[in-house]
Scaffold this active site. Structure first.
Site, short mmCIF file in Angstrom:
data_model
loop_
_atom_site.label_atom_id
_atom_site.label_comp_id
_atom_site.label_asym_id
_atom_site.label_seq_id
_atom_site.Cartn_x
_atom_site.Cartn_y
_atom_site.Cartn_z
N TYR A 1 33.96 42.64 23.07
CA TYR A 1 34.43 41.59 23.97
C TYR A 1 33.71 41.64 25.31
CZ TYR A 1 37.33 44.86 26.71
OH TYR A 1 37.76 45.89 27.52
N LYS B 1 31.46 47.95 24.49
CA LYS B 1 32.71 47.29 24.91
C LYS B 1 33.45 46.77 23.68
CE LYS B 1 34.25 44.26 28.69
NZ LYS B 1 35.20 45.16 29.34
N GLU C 1 36.13 57.45 33.98
CA GLU C 1 36.30 56.13 34.60
C GLU C 1 37.77 55.76 34.48
OE1 GLU C 1 34.32 53.07 32.20
OE2 GLU C 1 34.63 54.33 30.43
N LEU D 1 31.74 52.96 30.27
CA LEU D 1 31.23 51.60 30.10
C LEU D 1 30.27 51.29 31.25
CD1 LEU D 1 31.82 49.03 28.26
CD2 LEU D 1 32.92 48.14 30.31
N1 PLP Z 1 35.25 50.59 32.47
C1 PLP Z 1 36.03 50.13 31.47
C2 PLP Z 1 36.57 51.10 30.47
C3 PLP Z 1 36.33 48.76 31.38
O1 PLP Z 1 37.11 48.31 30.38
C4 PLP Z 1 35.81 47.87 32.36
C5 PLP Z 1 36.09 46.43 32.30
O2 PLP Z 1 36.72 45.94 31.42
C6 PLP Z 1 35.02 48.39 33.39
C7 PLP Z 1 34.75 49.77 33.40
C8 PLP Z 1 34.45 47.51 34.47
O3 PLP Z 1 33.38 46.72 33.95
P1 PLP Z 1 32.97 45.34 34.62
O4 PLP Z 1 32.58 45.64 36.04
O5 PLP Z 1 31.81 44.87 33.82
O6 PLP Z 1 34.16 44.44 34.54
#
Ligand code: PLP
Length: 295
Positions: free
Chosen positions: A41, A157, A190, A215
């Site tokens: 996603y 993701k 994270e 991620l």
């Molecule tokens: N880390 C995780 C596990 C996430 O699910 C997300 C966003 O859904 C992020 C970091 C932040 O990513 P982004 O800045 O692309 O929204």
């Protein structure tokens, strides 16, 4: 059929080529995304009707698809049009667009159906809770820490989000907005749905380097580049919870929240317990940078 999803009338979703009333949109009961979590996603943010960091999210979408041998369901150009049409039909100025690609509907069996590409593409859109978001940006949030119990490919993701569901539920029940997940060696990986940052006593920005452990947040990438352009000291390295508690500032980044100040971790204040000046500066730099560029 009417699905039990409460939504105001006039809200539309996209499913495999069709724009449908949100309450009537659905996928097949044997969709592999539903049965096996065989899907990926993306979440896009729209501000003033424009997509933020669109290219970064489309790049990561293609990366996730490639990692799992999933085909791109439509061309990138077509996807840009679908995103805009969904924003238009839902009359969204500020909000979130959710996109999911599954391997499609097949008789249930674990191995990928070889040579049969029929991915499911769904998109939904929702106007944002701007009042809540603005409060989080100005007042900051409390977070908790928990062991990171996710799988070893957190850089993809995928919709296998049960560990995040459990962690974020625990955070919510503790009156917190996020859970920082901690690896076996005591380092923060994270947040459940955000990347984590601290600012040390010397004023250096610290965030974990990219690897299979986290991620690759699109917002993380934009914040890194605006920080470097502004001449701020930045180091990509692991940090512990103890170090975060001794930091001057801490914050979270994600598409839905830009740079959100963290004012307490596990009930202990970070810095003076107020959003830090560097975090607020990064919010402003991000707001000036995260364009809808299509290059
Ligand atoms: N880390 C995780 C596990 C996430 O699910 C997300 C966003 O859904 C992020 C970091 C932040 O990513 P982004 O800045 O692309 O929204």
């Amino acid at each position: 059929m009417k699905w039990p999803v409460r939504a105001p009338s006039g809200r539309f979703a996209y499913v495999n080529g069709r724009y449908l009333p949100h309450g009537r949109a659905g996928v097949h009961i044997e969709d592999r995304g539903l049965q096996l979590g065989d899907s990926i996603y993306e979440v896009f943010r729209a501000e003033a009707g424009q997509l933020l960091d669109e290219n970064g999210h489309l790049d990561r979408l293609e990366r996730s698809l490639t990692a799992l041998e999933l085909p791109m369901p439509v061309t990138r150009a077509a996807l840009r049009l679908i995103l805009r049409e969904l924003i238009r039909r839902n009359r969204i100025r500020d909000g979130i667009i959710y996109l999911q690609v599954t391997r499609g509907a097949f008789r249930r069996d674990h191995p990928m159906p070889e040579g049969l590409a029929k991915p499911t593409l769904i998109l939904t859109a929702r106007a944002g809770d701007l009042a809540g978001a603005a409060a989080r940006l100005s007042d900051g949030v409390k977070i908790i820490t928990l062991p990171d119990e996710r799988w070893a490919r957190r850089d993809i993701k995928t919709t296998q989000l049960l560990p995040a569901v459990l962690a974020k539920t625990a955070a919510k029940r503790a009156g917190s907005a996020e859970a920082w997940l901690v690896d076996g060696e005591g380092f923060v990986t994270e947040g459940g749905s955000t990347n984590g940052w601290i600012v040390n006593a010397a004023g250096t920005l610290i965030t974990r380097p990219l690897s299979r452990d986290i991620l690759p947040g699109v917002t993380r990438g934009v914040i890194l580049s605006v920080a470097k352009e502004a001449g701020l000291a930045v180091v990509e390295r692991k940090f512990t919870v103890v170090e975060a508690l001794q930091a001057k500032e801490a914050f979270l980044t994600s598409a839905s929240g830009a740079a959100v100040p963290v004012v307490a971790i596990d009930g202990k204040a970070v810095g003076n317990g107020r959003p830090g000046p560097l975090t607020l500066r990064l919010q402003a730099l991000y707001a000036g940078k995260s364009g809808s560029g299509q290059s």
